[in-house]
Motif scaffolding. Sequence first.
Motif, mmCIF file in Angstrom:
data_model
loop_
_atom_site.group_PDB
_atom_site.id
_atom_site.type_symbol
_atom_site.label_atom_id
_atom_site.label_comp_id
_atom_site.label_asym_id
_atom_site.label_seq_id
_atom_site.Cartn_x
_atom_site.Cartn_y
_atom_site.Cartn_z
ATOM 1 N N VAL A 261 2.167 8.410 57.041
ATOM 2 C CA VAL A 261 2.009 8.804 55.689
ATOM 3 C C VAL A 261 0.960 8.576 54.328
ATOM 4 O O VAL A 261 0.472 7.635 54.891
ATOM 5 N N GLU A 262 0.347 9.452 53.777
ATOM 6 C CA GLU A 262 -0.250 8.939 52.479
ATOM 7 C C GLU A 262 0.089 9.671 51.234
ATOM 8 O O GLU A 262 0.086 10.352 51.125
ATOM 9 N N VAL A 263 0.579 8.501 49.962
ATOM 10 C CA VAL A 263 0.698 9.024 48.891
ATOM 11 C C VAL A 263 -0.264 8.525 47.833
ATOM 12 O O VAL A 263 -0.879 6.510 47.913
ATOM 13 N N SER A 264 -0.711 9.168 47.153
ATOM 14 C CA SER A 264 -2.169 8.890 46.132
ATOM 15 C C SER A 264 -0.842 8.744 44.549
ATOM 16 O O SER A 264 0.667 8.510 44.749
ATOM 17 N N ARG A 265 -1.623 8.744 43.735
ATOM 18 C CA ARG A 265 -0.840 8.601 42.581
ATOM 19 C C ARG A 265 0.229 9.335 41.223
ATOM 20 O O ARG A 265 -0.109 10.274 41.393
ATOM 21 N N CYS A 266 1.861 9.487 41.893
ATOM 22 C CA CYS A 266 2.400 9.759 42.419
ATOM 23 C C CYS A 266 3.525 9.661 42.193
ATOM 24 O O CYS A 266 3.859 8.369 42.296
ATOM 25 N N SER A 267 4.614 9.995 42.273
ATOM 26 C CA SER A 267 6.236 9.262 42.005
ATOM 27 C C SER A 267 7.294 10.570 42.940
ATOM 28 O O SER A 267 7.694 11.338 42.900
ATOM 29 N N VAL A 268 7.585 9.608 44.250
ATOM 30 C CA VAL A 268 8.365 10.191 45.042
ATOM 31 C C VAL A 268 9.837 9.915 44.217
ATOM 32 O O VAL A 268 10.437 8.986 45.555
ATOM 33 N N HIS A 269 10.321 11.385 44.233
ATOM 34 C CA HIS A 269 12.215 10.663 43.275
ATOM 35 C C HIS A 269 12.507 10.917 44.935
ATOM 36 O O HIS A 269 13.400 9.769 45.258
ATOM 37 N N VAL A 270 13.407 12.372 44.959
ATOM 38 C CA VAL A 270 14.083 12.596 46.400
ATOM 39 C C VAL A 270 13.782 13.200 47.422
ATOM 40 O O VAL A 270 13.972 13.206 48.933
ATOM 41 N N VAL A 271 12.309 12.850 47.883
ATOM 42 C CA VAL A 271 11.587 13.731 48.622
ATOM 43 C C VAL A 271 12.048 13.415 49.284
ATOM 44 O O VAL A 271 11.526 11.989 50.403
ATOM 45 N N GLU A 272 12.355 13.727 51.206
ATOM 46 C CA GLU A 272 12.142 13.260 52.454
ATOM 47 C C GLU A 272 11.121 12.974 53.468
ATOM 48 O O GLU A 272 10.392 14.187 53.500
ATOM 49 N N LEU A 273 10.190 12.350 53.611
ATOM 50 C CA LEU A 273 9.362 12.500 54.105
ATOM 51 C C LEU A 273 9.477 11.807 55.952
ATOM 52 O O LEU A 273 9.476 11.129 55.929
ATOM 53 N N CYS A 274 9.781 13.258 56.599
ATOM 54 C CA CYS A 274 10.277 13.419 57.765
ATOM 55 C C CYS A 274 8.622 14.303 58.704
ATOM 56 O O CYS A 274 8.713 15.241 58.221
ATOM 57 N N LEU A 275 8.142 13.409 59.440
ATOM 58 C CA LEU A 275 6.666 14.028 59.457
ATOM 59 C C LEU A 275 6.879 14.288 60.676
ATOM 60 O O LEU A 275 6.189 14.402 61.820
ATOM 61 N N TYR A 276 7.691 15.285 61.698
ATOM 62 C CA TYR A 276 7.816 14.870 62.773
ATOM 63 C C TYR A 276 8.913 16.712 63.141
ATOM 64 O O TYR A 276 9.817 16.887 61.996
ATOM 65 N N SER A 277 8.942 17.331 63.961
ATOM 66 C CA SER A 277 9.442 18.235 64.321
ATOM 67 C C SER A 277 9.521 18.214 65.659
ATOM 68 O O SER A 277 9.291 18.339 66.245
ATOM 69 N N LEU A 278 11.273 18.410 65.858
ATOM 70 C CA LEU A 278 11.789 18.266 67.728
ATOM 71 C C LEU A 278 12.313 20.096 67.773
ATOM 72 O O LEU A 278 12.344 20.259 67.306
ATOM 73 N N LEU A 279 11.189 20.491 68.857
ATOM 74 C CA LEU A 279 11.158 21.665 69.514
ATOM 75 C C LEU A 279 10.736 21.670 70.533
ATOM 76 O O LEU A 279 9.831 21.174 72.142
ATOM 77 N N ARG A 280 12.013 21.979 71.106
ATOM 78 C CA ARG A 280 12.415 22.264 72.520
ATOM 79 C C ARG A 280 12.152 20.779 73.719
ATOM 80 O O ARG A 280 10.967 20.709 74.502
ATOM 81 N N SER A 281 12.559 19.796 72.942
ATOM 82 C CA SER A 281 12.375 18.746 73.963
ATOM 83 C C SER A 281 11.389 18.227 73.449
ATOM 84 O O SER A 281 10.577 17.011 74.509
#
Length: 162
Positions: A137-157
């Motif tokens: 995750v890289e967050v610069s000059r901002c405000s993250v309110h309710v965003v879920e930072l989920c950086l993966y995808s499960l695809l066929r095991s």
Amino acid sequence: MLLRYLHLTLGHQTIFRPAWYREGVLYMFIVVCFIIVLNLQAFLVILWAIATKWLVIGGRREGRYEWDKSDYCQRWQLHLSLCRLLYKGFGAGGILGYLNGSAYIVWFYRALGATIGKNCALFAGGISGLMTEPDLVEVSRCSVHVVELCLYSLLRSEMMSI
């Protein structure tokens, strides 16, 4: 045991003499002890989560991690199990729920490997989000309110870090 020790060492003080406020003093002493112990536990759980992340998982990198060919997914699940107190302790929001919008949650995610810019407020709306892989995750000059930072995808095991 602590009360007995205080009574023996400070027995000559007026707080232990029979008076109308004696129970109130005892109650306030117990409340202060609870506050200290619960904050200490929360601090230790946060340190535990940071230590287990780096000991069990280490640094994360982009790529494909198949469940049956890579041990990364098992290490990730072990880390989530070891950090259950972090997300389930202290009620519905977990321990991190009380840190939302403060600099402390930014420090926590930076300790987990996230790159977060100056003057950023994570989850400032008060609702905890999900950041499962803070190394990516890289967050610069901002405000993250309710965003879920989920950086993966499960695809066929397969687990693919995006």
